[in-house]
Design an enzyme around this catalytic site. Structure first.
Site, PDB file in Angstrom:
ATOM      1  N   ASP A  29       1.211  -1.494   0.112  1.00 44.86           N
ATOM      2  CA  ASP A  29       0.119  -0.507   0.453  1.00 44.86           C
ATOM      3  C   ASP A  29       1.277   1.255   0.089  1.00 44.86           C
ATOM      4  O   ASP A  29       1.994   1.213   0.610  1.00 44.86           O
ATOM      5  CB  ASP A  29      -0.820  -0.057   0.952  1.00 44.86           C
ATOM      6  CG  ASP A  29      -1.991   0.915   0.514  1.00 44.86           C
ATOM      7  OD1 ASP A  29      -3.217   0.008   1.082  1.00 44.86           O
ATOM      8  OD2 ASP A  29      -1.820   2.019   0.873  1.00 44.86           O
ATOM      9  N   GLN A  92     -14.454   2.533   2.009  1.00 38.10           N
ATOM     10  CA  GLN A  92     -13.122   1.787   0.152  1.00 38.10           C
ATOM     11  C   GLN A  92     -13.770   3.179  -0.275  1.00 38.10           C
ATOM     12  O   GLN A  92     -13.907   4.023  -0.465  1.00 38.10           O
ATOM     13  CB  GLN A  92     -14.192   1.171  -0.305  1.00 38.10           C
ATOM     14  CG  GLN A  92     -13.506   0.375  -1.149  1.00 38.10           C
ATOM     15  CD  GLN A  92     -14.700  -0.562  -2.261  1.00 38.10           C
ATOM     16  OE1 GLN A  92     -15.387  -1.290  -1.474  1.00 38.10           O
ATOM     17  NE2 GLN A  92     -14.080  -1.580  -3.162  1.00 38.10           N
ATOM     18  N   VAL A  94     -10.920   2.868  -2.941  1.00 38.69           N
ATOM     19  CA  VAL A  94     -11.232   2.003  -5.410  1.00 38.69           C
ATOM     20  C   VAL A  94     -11.681   1.171  -5.214  1.00 38.69           C
ATOM     21  O   VAL A  94     -11.436  -0.426  -4.649  1.00 38.69           O
ATOM     22  CB  VAL A  94      -9.152   1.860  -4.433  1.00 38.69           C
ATOM     23  CG1 VAL A  94      -8.962   1.095  -5.898  1.00 38.69           C
ATOM     24  CG2 VAL A  94      -8.102   3.160  -4.812  1.00 38.69           C
ATOM     25  N   HIS A  98      -9.815  -5.147  -3.345  1.00 39.89           N
ATOM     26  CA  HIS A  98      -8.961  -5.787  -2.489  1.00 39.89           C
ATOM     27  C   HIS A  98      -8.606  -6.397  -1.055  1.00 39.89           C
ATOM     28  O   HIS A  98      -9.561  -5.232  -0.776  1.00 39.89           O
ATOM     29  CB  HIS A  98      -7.756  -4.214  -2.702  1.00 39.89           C
ATOM     30  CG  HIS A  98      -8.752  -3.201  -2.121  1.00 39.89           C
ATOM     31  ND1 HIS A  98      -9.654  -2.156  -2.723  1.00 39.89           N
ATOM     32  CD2 HIS A  98      -8.348  -2.832  -1.339  1.00 39.89           C
ATOM     33  CE1 HIS A  98     -10.303  -1.814  -2.108  1.00 39.89           C
ATOM     34  NE2 HIS A  98      -9.477  -1.119  -1.063  1.00 39.89           N
ATOM     35  N   HIS A 100      -7.174  -5.930   2.190  1.00 40.89           N
ATOM     36  CA  HIS A 100      -6.238  -5.434   3.354  1.00 40.89           C
ATOM     37  C   HIS A 100      -5.191  -6.954   4.408  1.00 40.89           C
ATOM     38  O   HIS A 100      -5.562  -6.756   5.441  1.00 40.89           O
ATOM     39  CB  HIS A 100      -5.935  -4.484   4.207  1.00 40.89           C
ATOM     40  CG  HIS A 100      -6.872  -3.042   3.129  1.00 40.89           C
ATOM     41  ND1 HIS A 100      -6.139  -2.329   2.914  1.00 40.89           N
ATOM     42  CD2 HIS A 100      -7.882  -2.173   2.752  1.00 40.89           C
ATOM     43  CE1 HIS A 100      -6.579  -0.918   2.548  1.00 40.89           C
ATOM     44  NE2 HIS A 100      -7.669  -1.507   2.419  1.00 40.89           N
TER      45      HIS A 100
HETATM   46  P1  AMP Z   1      -9.591   1.720   0.583  1.00 38.07           P
HETATM   47  O1  AMP Z   1      -9.527   2.545   1.129  1.00 38.07           O
HETATM   48  O2  AMP Z   1     -10.152  -0.040   1.086  1.00 38.07           O
HETATM   49  O3  AMP Z   1     -10.213   1.946  -1.302  1.00 38.07           O
HETATM   50  O4  AMP Z   1      -8.718   0.811   0.255  1.00 38.07           O
HETATM   51  C1  AMP Z   1      -7.344   1.070  -0.980  1.00 38.07           C
HETATM   52  C2  AMP Z   1      -5.896   1.586  -0.362  1.00 38.07           C
HETATM   53  O5  AMP Z   1      -4.925   1.972  -1.550  1.00 38.07           O
HETATM   54  C3  AMP Z   1      -5.115   2.417   0.596  1.00 38.07           C
HETATM   55  O6  AMP Z   1      -4.669   2.392   1.364  1.00 38.07           O
HETATM   56  C4  AMP Z   1      -4.619   3.386  -0.359  1.00 38.07           C
HETATM   57  O7  AMP Z   1      -3.797   3.672   0.220  1.00 38.07           O
HETATM   58  C5  AMP Z   1      -4.349   2.509  -1.332  1.00 38.07           C
HETATM   59  N1  AMP Z   1      -3.890   3.005  -2.263  1.00 38.07           N
HETATM   60  C6  AMP Z   1      -3.584   3.895  -2.848  1.00 38.07           C
HETATM   61  N2  AMP Z   1      -3.768   4.027  -4.716  1.00 38.07           N
HETATM   62  C7  AMP Z   1      -2.615   3.448  -4.309  1.00 38.07           C
HETATM   63  C8  AMP Z   1      -1.061   3.094  -5.282  1.00 38.07           C
HETATM   64  N3  AMP Z   1      -1.344   3.893  -6.024  1.00 38.07           N
HETATM   65  N4  AMP Z   1      -0.453   1.812  -4.985  1.00 38.07           N
HETATM   66  C9  AMP Z   1      -0.461   1.259  -4.002  1.00 38.07           C
HETATM   67  N5  AMP Z   1      -1.771   1.597  -3.327  1.00 38.07           N
HETATM   68  C10 AMP Z   1      -2.067   2.368  -3.160  1.00 38.07           C
END
Ligand code: AMP
Length: 112
Positions: A29, A92, A94, A98, A100
């Site tokens: 992350d 969420q 993204v 995924h 974590h």
């Molecule tokens: P969520 O909030 O559960 O959707 O988690 C999305 C996660 O993606 C967050 O912890 C972000 O820090 C991570 N994230 C967003 N963009 C990237 C990236 N380019 N590379 C790695 N992690 C990312």
């Protein structure tokens, strides 16, 4: 719908990839919430966990097995937390499923 994670899968943007196979990818992350914070994603785009269907049964099981593979690979198999945020209200941000994988510190229960 294309997301930043689709671009990581296609190598359009870089990521610190720790595991890959034909079905999934795991990478660190970019904004870690623990000393070890890895995201495990299916290569098949699926916006949320709740969008998985019966045809995804083996893929979903595979993701769970990969959690163990990655945890052992990173030496955190004895203590980690696995979290999935499903929907914006749950945190969420993204919309490509995924998992974590968080480790390297203690965690509270119930989660915040
Ligand atoms: P969520 O909030 O559960 O959707 O988690 C999305 C996660 O993606 C967050 O912890 C972000 O820090 C991570 N994230 C967003 N963009 C990237 C990236 N380019 N590379 C790695 N992690 C990312």
């Amino acid at each position: 719908m294309s997301t930043i994670f689709s671009k990581i899968i296609s190598r359009e943007i870089p990521a610190d990839i720790v595991y890959e196979d034909e079905l999934c990818l795991a990478f660190r992350d970019v904004n870690p919430q623990a000393p070890v914070h890895v995201l495990i994603i299916p290569k098949k785009p699926m916006p949320r966990l709740v969008d998985a269907s019966a045809e995804d049964q083996s893929l979903m099981g595979h993701l769970m097995l990969v959690v163990g593979i990655v945890a052992r690979q990173l030496g955190v198999e004895d203590a980690f937390r696995l979290a999935v945020n499903n929907g914006a209200e749950a945190g969420q941000s993204v919309f490509h499923l995924h998992l974590h994988l968080l480790a390297g510190r203690s965690f509270k229960w119930p989660p915040g």
